[in-house]
Design a protein around this motif. Structure first.
Motif, PDB file in Angstrom:
ATOM      1  N   ILE A 178     -71.254 -38.706 -11.756  1.00 50.75           N
ATOM      2  CA  ILE A 178     -72.373 -37.852 -11.369  1.00 50.75           C
ATOM      3  C   ILE A 178     -73.296 -38.585 -10.402  1.00 50.75           C
ATOM      4  CG2 ILE A 178     -74.397 -36.631 -12.210  1.00 50.75           C
ATOM      5  CD1 ILE A 178     -71.781 -35.222 -12.751  1.00 50.75           C
ATOM      6  N   ALA A 179     -73.532 -39.873 -10.629  1.00 52.63           N
ATOM      7  CA  ALA A 179     -74.383 -40.639  -9.711  1.00 52.63           C
ATOM      8  C   ALA A 179     -73.783 -40.661  -8.313  1.00 52.63           C
ATOM      9  CB  ALA A 179     -74.571 -42.062 -10.229  1.00 52.63           C
ATOM     10  N   LEU A 180     -72.456 -40.813  -8.229  1.00 53.84           N
ATOM     11  CA  LEU A 180     -71.804 -40.838  -6.925  1.00 53.84           C
ATOM     12  C   LEU A 180     -71.864 -39.466  -6.260  1.00 53.84           C
ATOM     13  CD1 LEU A 180     -70.325 -42.572  -4.918  1.00 53.84           C
ATOM     14  CD2 LEU A 180     -68.178 -42.088  -6.110  1.00 53.84           C
ATOM     15  N   VAL A 181     -71.692 -38.406  -7.051  1.00 56.53           N
ATOM     16  CA  VAL A 181     -71.808 -37.054  -6.496  1.00 56.53           C
ATOM     17  C   VAL A 181     -73.207 -36.819  -5.944  1.00 56.53           C
ATOM     18  CG1 VAL A 181     -71.861 -34.604  -7.107  1.00 56.53           C
ATOM     19  CG2 VAL A 181     -70.000 -36.046  -7.909  1.00 56.53           C
ATOM     20  N   LEU A 182     -74.233 -37.215  -6.694  1.00 56.61           N
ATOM     21  CA  LEU A 182     -75.607 -37.036  -6.236  1.00 56.61           C
ATOM     22  C   LEU A 182     -75.877 -37.867  -4.988  1.00 56.61           C
ATOM     23  CD1 LEU A 182     -77.491 -37.102  -9.669  1.00 56.61           C
ATOM     24  CD2 LEU A 182     -76.949 -35.104  -8.272  1.00 56.61           C
ATOM     25  N   ASP A 189     -74.194 -36.301  -2.048  1.00 57.05           N
ATOM     26  CA  ASP A 189     -74.897 -35.047  -1.741  1.00 57.05           C
ATOM     27  C   ASP A 189     -76.255 -35.303  -1.097  1.00 57.05           C
ATOM     28  OD1 ASP A 189     -74.169 -32.433  -1.811  1.00 57.05           O
ATOM     29  OD2 ASP A 189     -75.264 -31.954  -3.634  1.00 57.05           O
ATOM     30  N   GLY A 190     -76.644 -36.558  -0.958  1.00 55.45           N
ATOM     31  CA  GLY A 190     -77.919 -36.889  -0.338  1.00 55.45           C
ATOM     32  C   GLY A 190     -79.125 -36.552  -1.185  1.00 55.45           C
ATOM     33  N   ARG A 191     -78.961 -36.565  -2.521  1.00 57.69           N
ATOM     34  CA  ARG A 191     -80.054 -36.115  -3.385  1.00 57.69           C
ATOM     35  C   ARG A 191     -81.038 -37.226  -3.743  1.00 57.69           C
ATOM     36  NH1 ARG A 191     -78.922 -30.967  -6.712  1.00 57.69           N
ATOM     37  NH2 ARG A 191     -77.094 -30.091  -5.653  1.00 57.69           N
ATOM     38  N   PHE A 192     -80.710 -38.453  -3.389  1.00 61.43           N
ATOM     39  CA  PHE A 192     -81.623 -39.545  -3.703  1.00 61.43           C
ATOM     40  C   PHE A 192     -82.614 -39.820  -2.583  1.00 61.43           C
ATOM     41  CE2 PHE A 192     -77.942 -40.800  -6.495  1.00 61.43           C
ATOM     42  CZ  PHE A 192     -78.604 -40.538  -7.683  1.00 61.43           C
ATOM     43  N   GLY A 193     -82.676 -38.928  -1.591  1.00 57.37           N
ATOM     44  CA  GLY A 193     -83.667 -39.057  -0.534  1.00 57.37           C
ATOM     45  C   GLY A 193     -83.148 -39.633   0.729  1.00 57.37           C
TER      46      GLY A 193
END
Length: 421
Positions: free
Chosen positions: A410-414, A417-421
């Motif tokens: 899930i961390a890699l997917v996020l 997906d550019g969700r960490f900023g």
């Protein structure tokens, strides 16, 4: 399109594009293509190279669009991408021995009587004239003038596209007119209009979006695998479920890519949305099938310790309940990914779900099957819980590896997906 309409279009279409809507992004490309190509052309002084750079800039922005959370930052971000690519192009061109190569090419083409050689010479001459026209202008005025004549001579529109004040645009226009004679300015105006990208430029970019459209096959496969792991990973079914999710998500993402150019070319938003949702559905179906096969295998193993119809029914009810609860977790995780843009919502849902499934594994499952395993130990003298299969499918090692695998996926997917900023 005036500045207000442009802001409205970006504000409306950018969130859709961030969700993978290539038709929405194509509308943004059509609205911004004049400014992006003008920025590139002012720097490289080559029409064809400027369009290549602009196309690369739009595709780079598309790949990273989910990292942009504020629509008002889109134009400055896109302009910076374009300028960086133009600088890279200029650095690469400096390293090439162009003067000798160009001279040899001109001699070769002049000696070739074929019509194609004549056309190539004319094209080279047009490129030389274009470079001279641009070079004759003050450096700070090139972008402004190119865009001014391409945008219907509206200083306000130029200001909005380049991130300048209207007064600054007018000042640069005035300075350029004072520095360049009128006849040359008229030639430049005609050149600026004639060299503006056509509708074909937007179509070309749109047709390329499907080849790199987010979510990528890798991200979709990871999402499918993570979803599949969450379906059954906490009771020994993670491997089969995750592999099914990867296969389903990856296959659906490949279908999405194959359909995207047709959707973009025909404006088929319904087809595009259907293909994009098929990626998530593929992950669910693949993960569910893999989880179901794993659940069936695990049920058969536990049935070995059952005596009588009542104990077999208990095992069936337990496996069905755990499968249903984990399937709901899977769907909830996909919903959290689909309905949010950041990482907090999916992460919070995931942690709560893991707490539930770990409780099932550490408390509920041992209580349900404990009496059966105790009886098997008394009869055989060996504790089934100490065996390799049980430990790595239902014991604490299984809980540890499945938790780590799920969190990492899930961390890699996020991150992808550019969700960490």
């Amino acid at each position: 399109m005036n500045a207000q309409a442009l802001d409205s279009l970006i504000g409306h279409d950018l969130p859709l594009a961030a969700g993978g809507d290539s038709a929405a992004y194509s509308r943004i490309v059509g609205a911004c293509q004049n400014s992006v190509t003008a920025i590139a052309l002012a720097m490289v002084r080559d029409v064809q190279a400027s369009e290549d750079i602009a196309q690369e800039a739009f595709l780079s922005a598309w790949q990273n669009i989910r990292k942009l959370h504020n629509p008002s930052s889109f134009l400055p971000w896109l302009r910076q991408i374009t300028r960086n690519l133009a600088r890279d192009h200029l650095r690469a061109r400096v390293r090439q021995p162009r003067a000798v190569e160009d001279a040899e090419l001109a001699i070769e083409l002049a000696a070739d009587p074929a019509p194609g050689a004549i056309e190539t010479l004319l094209e080279a001459e047009r490129a030389r004239v274009a470079a001279e026209l641009i070079s004759a202008l003050p450096d700070e005025s090139r972008e402004v003038l190119l865009l001014y004549y391409r945008e219907g001579q509206s200083s306000q529109q130029v200001a909005a596209l380049l991130g300048l004040s209207d007064a600054a645009v007018r000042k640069r226009l005035s300075r350029a007119r004072g520095a360049v004679r009128e006849e040359l300015m008229e030639r430049f105006a005609a050149f600026a209009r004639a060299s503006a990208p056509s509708v074909g430029f937007t179509t070309l970019v749109a047709s390329s979006l499907g080849l790199i459209a987010p979510p990528s096959i890798a991200a979709a496969a990871l999402a499918g695998g993570a979803a599949g792991s969450s379906v059954a990973g906490k009771f020994g079914l993670g491997a089969s479920s995750a592999s099914g999710g990867v296969a389903g998500g990856g296959a659906a993402a490949l279908l999405d890519r194959l359909l995207a150019p047709f959707a973009a070319a025909g404006g088929g938003e319904a087809l595009e949305h259907g293909a994009r949702w098929s990626v998530q559905l593929g992950g669910v179906i693949g993960g569910t099938i893999g989880g179901a096969l794993g659940a069936l295998a695990m049920t058969q193993i536990l049935l070995r310790y059952a005596r009588g119809a009542q104990e077999r029914r208990r095992i069936y009810r337990m496996m069905i309940a755990m499968s249903v609860s984990a399937a709901l977790v899977c769907l909830g995780l996909l919903a959290a990914l689909a309905l949010s843009r950041g990482w907090l919502a999916p992460a919070a849902f995931l942690l709560l779900s893991m707490a539930l499934m770990n409780w099932q594994m550490l408390r509920w499952l041992p209580r349900e099957i404990g009496p059966l395993l105790d009886r098997a130990q008394r009869e055989s003298g060996r504790d089934p819980r100490a065996g390799f299969g049980y430990r790595w499918l239902l014991g604490k090692p299984a809980i540890v590896w499945s938790n780590v695998a799920l969190l990492a996926s899930i961390a890699l997917v996020l991150y992808k997906d550019g969700r960490f900023g």
